[in-house]
Design a protein around this motif. Structure first.
Motif, PDB file in Angstrom:
ATOM      1  N   HIS A  65       0.816  -1.214   0.000  1.00 61.03           N
ATOM      2  CA  HIS A  65       0.000   0.000   0.000  1.00 61.03           C
ATOM      3  C   HIS A  65       0.853   1.269   0.000  1.00 61.03           C
ATOM      4  N   LYS A  66       2.158   1.116   0.148  1.00 61.67           N
ATOM      5  CA  LYS A  66       3.050   2.280   0.131  1.00 61.67           C
ATOM      6  C   LYS A  66       3.011   2.902  -1.264  1.00 61.67           C
ATOM      7  N   ARG A  67       2.704   4.168  -1.310  1.00 62.07           N
ATOM      8  CA  ARG A  67       2.518   4.891  -2.567  1.00 62.07           C
ATOM      9  C   ARG A  67       3.733   4.738  -3.494  1.00 62.07           C
ATOM     10  N   GLU A  68       3.483   4.312  -4.709  1.00 56.67           N
ATOM     11  CA  GLU A  68       4.475   4.179  -5.783  1.00 56.67           C
ATOM     12  C   GLU A  68       5.540   3.104  -5.548  1.00 56.67           C
ATOM     13  N   LEU A  69       5.471   2.374  -4.437  1.00 59.79           N
ATOM     14  CA  LEU A  69       6.493   1.360  -4.169  1.00 59.79           C
ATOM     15  C   LEU A  69       6.488   0.263  -5.228  1.00 59.79           C
ATOM     16  N   LEU A  74       9.212  -2.629  -9.539  1.00 66.47           N
ATOM     17  CA  LEU A  74       9.159  -3.191 -10.896  1.00 66.47           C
ATOM     18  C   LEU A  74      10.149  -2.508 -11.827  1.00 66.47           C
ATOM     19  N   ASP A  75      10.279  -1.194 -11.722  1.00 67.08           N
ATOM     20  CA  ASP A  75      11.259  -0.476 -12.548  1.00 67.08           C
ATOM     21  C   ASP A  75      12.677  -0.976 -12.270  1.00 67.08           C
ATOM     22  N   ILE A  76      13.004  -1.150 -11.002  1.00 69.78           N
ATOM     23  CA  ILE A  76      14.335  -1.644 -10.637  1.00 69.78           C
ATOM     24  C   ILE A  76      14.541  -3.046 -11.200  1.00 69.78           C
ATOM     25  N   HIS A  78      13.141  -4.421 -13.767  1.00 75.14           N
ATOM     26  CA  HIS A  78      13.302  -4.360 -15.223  1.00 75.14           C
ATOM     27  C   HIS A  78      14.698  -3.880 -15.609  1.00 75.14           C
ATOM     28  N   ASP A  79      15.285  -3.023 -14.794  1.00 73.16           N
ATOM     29  CA  ASP A  79      16.656  -2.565 -15.051  1.00 73.16           C
ATOM     30  C   ASP A  79      17.672  -3.694 -14.875  1.00 73.16           C
ATOM     31  N   PHE A  80      17.290  -4.755 -14.163  1.00 73.55           N
ATOM     32  CA  PHE A  80      18.190  -5.877 -13.886  1.00 73.55           C
ATOM     33  C   PHE A  80      17.677  -7.172 -14.515  1.00 73.55           C
ATOM     34  N   GLN A  81      17.017  -7.067 -15.655  1.00 71.41           N
ATOM     35  CA  GLN A  81      16.433  -8.262 -16.266  1.00 71.41           C
ATOM     36  C   GLN A  81      17.474  -9.294 -16.686  1.00 71.41           C
ATOM     37  N   GLU A  82      18.723  -8.884 -16.880  1.00 74.30           N
ATOM     38  CA  GLU A  82      19.788  -9.838 -17.208  1.00 74.30           C
ATOM     39  C   GLU A  82      20.213 -10.636 -15.973  1.00 74.30           C
ATOM     40  N   THR A  83      19.951 -10.096 -14.799  1.00 80.71           N
ATOM     41  CA  THR A  83      20.359 -10.722 -13.542  1.00 80.71           C
ATOM     42  C   THR A  83      19.244 -11.571 -12.942  1.00 80.71           C
ATOM     43  N   GLN A 120      14.333   1.143  -0.703  1.00 86.30           N
ATOM     44  CA  GLN A 120      13.055   1.759  -1.053  1.00 86.30           C
ATOM     45  C   GLN A 120      12.154   1.860   0.175  1.00 86.30           C
ATOM     46  N   ALA A 121      11.557   3.023   0.352  1.00 81.76           N
ATOM     47  CA  ALA A 121      10.623   3.222   1.461  1.00 81.76           C
ATOM     48  C   ALA A 121       9.451   2.265   1.296  1.00 81.76           C
ATOM     49  N   GLY A 122       9.150   1.514   2.333  1.00 82.54           N
ATOM     50  CA  GLY A 122       8.075   0.533   2.290  1.00 82.54           C
ATOM     51  C   GLY A 122       8.581  -0.897   2.274  1.00 82.54           C
ATOM     52  N   VAL A 123       9.867  -1.081   1.929  1.00 84.14           N
ATOM     53  CA  VAL A 123      10.466  -2.417   2.016  1.00 84.14           C
ATOM     54  C   VAL A 123      10.768  -2.657   3.489  1.00 84.14           C
TER      55      VAL A 123
END
Length: 134
Positions: A65-69, A74-76, A78-83, A120-123
């Motif tokens: 429920h943390k806003r935008e978390l 998901l963005d992070i 996707h930046d590491f899709q090779e890993t 990340q805030a909310g983790v």
């Protein structure tokens, strides 16, 4: 199975007694098995320090429920899709989720991914478990 080599080592009595207690507590069948695991662990640490290829799992819990978390996570990822090899998402309750991310790559890349997710805030919690990739 690989060819086995036997060798002898000399240890202080207090050290071997402590090692034997460790062996017993961990339910090893022999000192050899315990020593093999310790050697493997040290070699894995060396591989990690030197930036070698590793595999492992990132386990994190977070408040969905943390806003935008979710978008940030998901963005992070996707930046590491090779890993990232795969992910598993579990709903713990109405507010909290558990995510298990299987990873493989250089130690630096895996650690960088884990760090970016963790801050990340909310983790709520994140742990990284590594193993050899081969």
């Amino acid at each position: 199975m690989s060819e086995l080599y036997r060798f002898g080592i000399s240890l202080e009595k207090t050290l071997i007694d402590a090692f034997d207690r460790h062996i017993s507590a961990q339910h090893y069948k022999s000192r050899s098995e315990a020593l093999r695991d310790l050697i493997r662990e040290e070699l894995l640490k060396k591989q990690w320090r030197e930036g070698g290829s590793v595999a492992g799992a990132i386990v994190m819990t977070y408040d969905h429920h943390k806003r935008e978390l979710l978008n940030m996570l998901l963005d992070i990822q996707h930046d590491f899709q090779e890993t990232i090899i795969s992910t598993q998402h579990v709903h713990l309750d109405h507010h909290h989720c558990l995510e298990i991310i299987a990873v493989r790559g250089t130690a630096d890349q895996v650690e960088k991914l884990a760090t970016q997710l963790k801050v990340q805030a909310g983790v709520k919690h994140l742990s990284l478990s590594i193993s050899t990739a081969g």
